[in-house]
Design a protein around this motif. Structure first.
Motif, PDB file in Angstrom:
ATOM      1  N   LYS A  26      -1.666 140.251  64.725  1.00 48.73           N
ATOM      2  CA  LYS A  26      -2.733 139.322  65.082  1.00 48.73           C
ATOM      3  C   LYS A  26      -2.155 138.081  65.766  1.00 48.73           C
ATOM      4  O   LYS A  26      -2.709 137.579  66.751  1.00 48.73           O
ATOM      5  CB  LYS A  26      -3.514 138.932  63.822  1.00 48.73           C
ATOM      6  CG  LYS A  26      -4.677 137.995  64.084  1.00 48.73           C
ATOM      7  CD  LYS A  26      -5.423 137.696  62.785  1.00 48.73           C
ATOM      8  CE  LYS A  26      -6.581 136.737  63.041  1.00 48.73           C
ATOM      9  NZ  LYS A  26      -7.291 136.420  61.767  1.00 48.73           N
ATOM     10  N   TYR A  27      -1.036 137.613  65.238  1.00 45.71           N
ATOM     11  CA  TYR A  27      -0.381 136.426  65.770  1.00 45.71           C
ATOM     12  C   TYR A  27       0.073 136.640  67.209  1.00 45.71           C
ATOM     13  O   TYR A  27      -0.139 135.787  68.085  1.00 45.71           O
ATOM     14  CB  TYR A  27       0.816 136.106  64.874  1.00 45.71           C
ATOM     15  CG  TYR A  27       1.505 134.802  65.157  1.00 45.71           C
ATOM     16  CD1 TYR A  27       0.929 133.603  64.754  1.00 45.71           C
ATOM     17  CD2 TYR A  27       2.737 134.768  65.799  1.00 45.71           C
ATOM     18  CE1 TYR A  27       1.568 132.395  64.992  1.00 45.71           C
ATOM     19  CE2 TYR A  27       3.377 133.569  66.032  1.00 45.71           C
ATOM     20  CZ  TYR A  27       2.791 132.391  65.626  1.00 45.71           C
ATOM     21  OH  TYR A  27       3.425 131.201  65.873  1.00 45.71           O
ATOM     22  N   HIS A  28       0.690 137.786  67.464  1.00 47.68           N
ATOM     23  CA  HIS A  28       1.211 138.037  68.805  1.00 47.68           C
ATOM     24  C   HIS A  28       0.092 138.328  69.803  1.00 47.68           C
ATOM     25  O   HIS A  28       0.152 137.866  70.956  1.00 47.68           O
ATOM     26  CB  HIS A  28       2.198 139.199  68.773  1.00 47.68           C
ATOM     27  CG  HIS A  28       2.859 139.440  70.093  1.00 47.68           C
ATOM     28  ND1 HIS A  28       3.630 138.496  70.733  1.00 47.68           N
ATOM     29  CD2 HIS A  28       2.854 140.514  70.929  1.00 47.68           C
ATOM     30  CE1 HIS A  28       4.079 138.963  71.875  1.00 47.68           C
ATOM     31  NE2 HIS A  28       3.606 140.194  72.031  1.00 47.68           N
ATOM     32  N   LEU A  29      -0.908 139.072  69.402  1.00 54.23           N
ATOM     33  CA  LEU A  29      -2.022 139.343  70.313  1.00 54.23           C
ATOM     34  C   LEU A  29      -2.795 138.064  70.613  1.00 54.23           C
ATOM     35  O   LEU A  29      -3.355 137.915  71.703  1.00 54.23           O
ATOM     36  CB  LEU A  29      -2.945 140.416  69.726  1.00 54.23           C
ATOM     37  CG  LEU A  29      -2.288 141.801  69.559  1.00 54.23           C
ATOM     38  CD1 LEU A  29      -3.321 142.811  69.082  1.00 54.23           C
ATOM     39  CD2 LEU A  29      -1.620 142.273  70.845  1.00 54.23           C
ATOM     40  N   ASN A  30      -2.796 137.134  69.675  1.00 57.08           N
ATOM     41  CA  ASN A  30      -3.388 135.815  69.920  1.00 57.08           C
ATOM     42  C   ASN A  30      -2.636 135.111  71.050  1.00 57.08           C
ATOM     43  O   ASN A  30      -3.239 134.458  71.908  1.00 57.08           O
ATOM     44  CB  ASN A  30      -3.326 134.989  68.638  1.00 57.08           C
ATOM     45  CG  ASN A  30      -3.952 133.616  68.797  1.00 57.08           C
ATOM     46  OD1 ASN A  30      -5.154 133.490  68.993  1.00 57.08           O
ATOM     47  ND2 ASN A  30      -3.134 132.581  68.689  1.00 57.08           N
ATOM     48  N   LEU A  86       2.884 126.271  66.856  1.00 62.64           N
ATOM     49  CA  LEU A  86       2.050 127.175  66.068  1.00 62.64           C
ATOM     50  C   LEU A  86       0.598 127.003  66.510  1.00 62.64           C
ATOM     51  O   LEU A  86       0.048 125.903  66.434  1.00 62.64           O
ATOM     52  CB  LEU A  86       2.187 126.852  64.589  1.00 62.64           C
ATOM     53  CG  LEU A  86       1.558 127.827  63.598  1.00 62.64           C
ATOM     54  CD1 LEU A  86       2.368 129.101  63.534  1.00 62.64           C
ATOM     55  CD2 LEU A  86       1.466 127.188  62.207  1.00 62.64           C
ATOM     56  N   PRO A  87      -0.029 128.058  67.009  1.00 60.20           N
ATOM     57  CA  PRO A  87      -1.422 127.914  67.470  1.00 60.20           C
ATOM     58  C   PRO A  87      -2.367 127.713  66.300  1.00 60.20           C
ATOM     59  O   PRO A  87      -2.157 128.242  65.204  1.00 60.20           O
ATOM     60  CB  PRO A  87      -1.701 129.249  68.172  1.00 60.20           C
ATOM     61  CG  PRO A  87      -0.757 130.216  67.542  1.00 60.20           C
ATOM     62  CD  PRO A  87       0.477 129.433  67.189  1.00 60.20           C
ATOM     63  N   LYS A  88      -3.413 126.932  66.538  1.00 58.72           N
ATOM     64  CA  LYS A  88      -4.433 126.731  65.506  1.00 58.72           C
ATOM     65  C   LYS A  88      -5.307 127.973  65.409  1.00 58.72           C
ATOM     66  O   LYS A  88      -5.530 128.677  66.384  1.00 58.72           O
ATOM     67  CB  LYS A  88      -5.284 125.520  65.850  1.00 58.72           C
ATOM     68  CG  LYS A  88      -4.530 124.195  65.784  1.00 58.72           C
ATOM     69  CD  LYS A  88      -5.426 123.027  66.106  1.00 58.72           C
ATOM     70  CE  LYS A  88      -4.670 121.722  66.041  1.00 58.72           C
ATOM     71  NZ  LYS A  88      -5.524 120.552  66.371  1.00 58.72           N
ATOM     72  N   THR A  89      -5.790 128.224  64.226  1.00 56.19           N
ATOM     73  CA  THR A  89      -6.701 129.350  64.028  1.00 56.19           C
ATOM     74  C   THR A  89      -8.064 129.010  64.620  1.00 56.19           C
ATOM     75  O   THR A  89      -8.389 127.832  64.853  1.00 56.19           O
ATOM     76  CB  THR A  89      -6.871 129.671  62.539  1.00 56.19           C
ATOM     77  OG1 THR A  89      -7.462 128.532  61.874  1.00 56.19           O
ATOM     78  CG2 THR A  89      -5.516 129.970  61.904  1.00 56.19           C
ATOM     79  N   LYS A  90      -8.878 130.024  64.850  1.00 57.96           N
ATOM     80  CA  LYS A  90     -10.225 129.792  65.352  1.00 57.96           C
ATOM     81  C   LYS A  90     -11.032 128.933  64.417  1.00 57.96           C
ATOM     82  O   LYS A  90     -11.811 128.086  64.837  1.00 57.96           O
ATOM     83  CB  LYS A  90     -10.930 131.129  65.585  1.00 57.96           C
ATOM     84  CG  LYS A  90     -10.394 131.936  66.754  1.00 57.96           C
ATOM     85  CD  LYS A  90     -11.215 133.202  66.950  1.00 57.96           C
ATOM     86  CE  LYS A  90     -10.701 134.005  68.138  1.00 57.96           C
ATOM     87  NZ  LYS A  90     -11.475 135.254  68.347  1.00 57.96           N
ATOM     88  N   ASN A 105       0.358 129.561  75.667  1.00 57.83           N
ATOM     89  CA  ASN A 105       1.420 128.549  75.663  1.00 57.83           C
ATOM     90  C   ASN A 105       1.824 128.152  74.247  1.00 57.83           C
ATOM     91  O   ASN A 105       2.459 127.133  74.035  1.00 57.83           O
ATOM     92  CB  ASN A 105       0.992 127.307  76.457  1.00 57.83           C
ATOM     93  CG  ASN A 105      -0.213 126.604  75.858  1.00 57.83           C
ATOM     94  OD1 ASN A 105      -0.900 127.165  74.990  1.00 57.83           O
ATOM     95  ND2 ASN A 105      -0.492 125.396  76.312  1.00 57.83           N
ATOM     96  N   LYS A 106       1.471 128.974  73.263  1.00 54.34           N
ATOM     97  CA  LYS A 106       1.897 128.783  71.881  1.00 54.34           C
ATOM     98  C   LYS A 106       2.147 130.154  71.256  1.00 54.34           C
ATOM     99  O   LYS A 106       1.811 131.184  71.832  1.00 54.34           O
ATOM    100  CB  LYS A 106       0.849 128.015  71.073  1.00 54.34           C
ATOM    101  CG  LYS A 106       0.655 126.562  71.502  1.00 54.34           C
ATOM    102  CD  LYS A 106      -0.293 125.837  70.586  1.00 54.34           C
ATOM    103  CE  LYS A 106      -0.548 124.405  71.045  1.00 54.34           C
ATOM    104  NZ  LYS A 106       0.654 123.561  70.967  1.00 54.34           N
ATOM    105  N   GLY A 107       2.743 130.149  70.064  1.00 51.42           N
ATOM    106  CA  GLY A 107       2.977 131.404  69.360  1.00 51.42           C
ATOM    107  C   GLY A 107       4.060 132.256  69.995  1.00 51.42           C
ATOM    108  O   GLY A 107       3.828 133.412  70.322  1.00 51.42           O
TER     109      GLY A 107
END
Length: 237
Positions: A199-203, A227-231, A210-212
């Motif tokens: 999930k993290y990588h597909l995000n 670290l990208p923020k969650t939805k 530009n994150k993750g």
């Protein structure tokens, strides 16, 4: 012809076309084509062959090399417990290198002909064709060049007997990286930790590119603030 006027012909070899996109390249390469078809890169069959790699080649080629170098340090006098510890440290160091490569090299902001061409070859193609299973792991020839570079660098950083085991541990870290990367794209994980990585990588691919940047771990994204923020966190703002 400016980049805005150039159109890539997907039915022709792509590598020497994408440079002509100029400033429009970044938008083009980050607009994925969601098919499993492996596009043609080069007119030359030999060059084309070098760009395609099935996933199982990576452990077959590199794990024996990794264990050879790890054993070398033991042969040079390091006790087995220390060899085991340094192997783990070497693999951990790889996770940092993996993050740096992905963030600072694979996501270069290019717009020149050769800059776009280089970026497409090393990583842009993966964002454009994320389901291309033959260009997901690093080809052995390319990996060998990087391995020689790191072997020479480790010769500067580490004492003679520690150099091989750190290098071998790094190779194990690299193999894990490529296997996890392939699996999060093409596997259907049931283990929660791997499902989270998928999930993290597909995000990273489809939401916040530009994150993750971590593949095997999110640690360095947390350390360096990428670290990208969650939805859910975005909606609460």
């Amino acid at each position: 012809m400016s980049g805005k006027e150039f159109t890539v012909d997907l039915n022709k070899p792509l590598v020497f076309q994408v440079g002509h996109l100029g400033e429009t390249y970044q938008d083009w390469v980050h607009t994925p084509i969601m098919t499993e078809e492996s596009p043609r890169f080069f007119k030359s069959d030999f060059m084309e062959m070098l760009t395609r790699t099935v996933w199982w080649v990576v452990p077959i080629v590199w794990l024996p090399v990794a264990f050879y170098f790890i054993k070398m340090s033991h042969t040079m006098g390091l006790p087995l417990p220390l060899v085991a510890i340094l192997s783990v440290i070497g693999a951990f160091v790889w996770t940092f290198l993996e993050y740096c490569f992905h963030r600072f090299l694979f996501h270069l902001d290019t717009n020149s002909y050769w800059g776009n061409t280089f970026h497409y070859l090393i990583h842009g193609c993966h964002h454009k064709h994320p389901n291309d299973g033959l260009r997901l792991v690093i080809p052995p020839a390319e990996a060998a060049i990087l391995a020689v570079m790191f072997w020479n660098l480790y010769g500067i950083l580490f004492p003679l007997s520690i150099r091989p085991v750190m290098f071998g541990g790094g190779l194990i870290g690299y193999v894990l990286y490529d296997m996890i990367h392939y699996y999060v794209h093409h596997g259907q994980p049931t283990k929660p930790s791997i499902k989270t990585l998928k999930k993290y990588h597909l995000n990273h691919h489809f939401r916040i590119q530009n994150k993750g940047f971590g593949i095997t771990t999110t640690l360095w994204d947390k350390v360096f603030g990428t670290l990208p923020k969650t939805k859910a966190a975005e909606k609460s703002r």
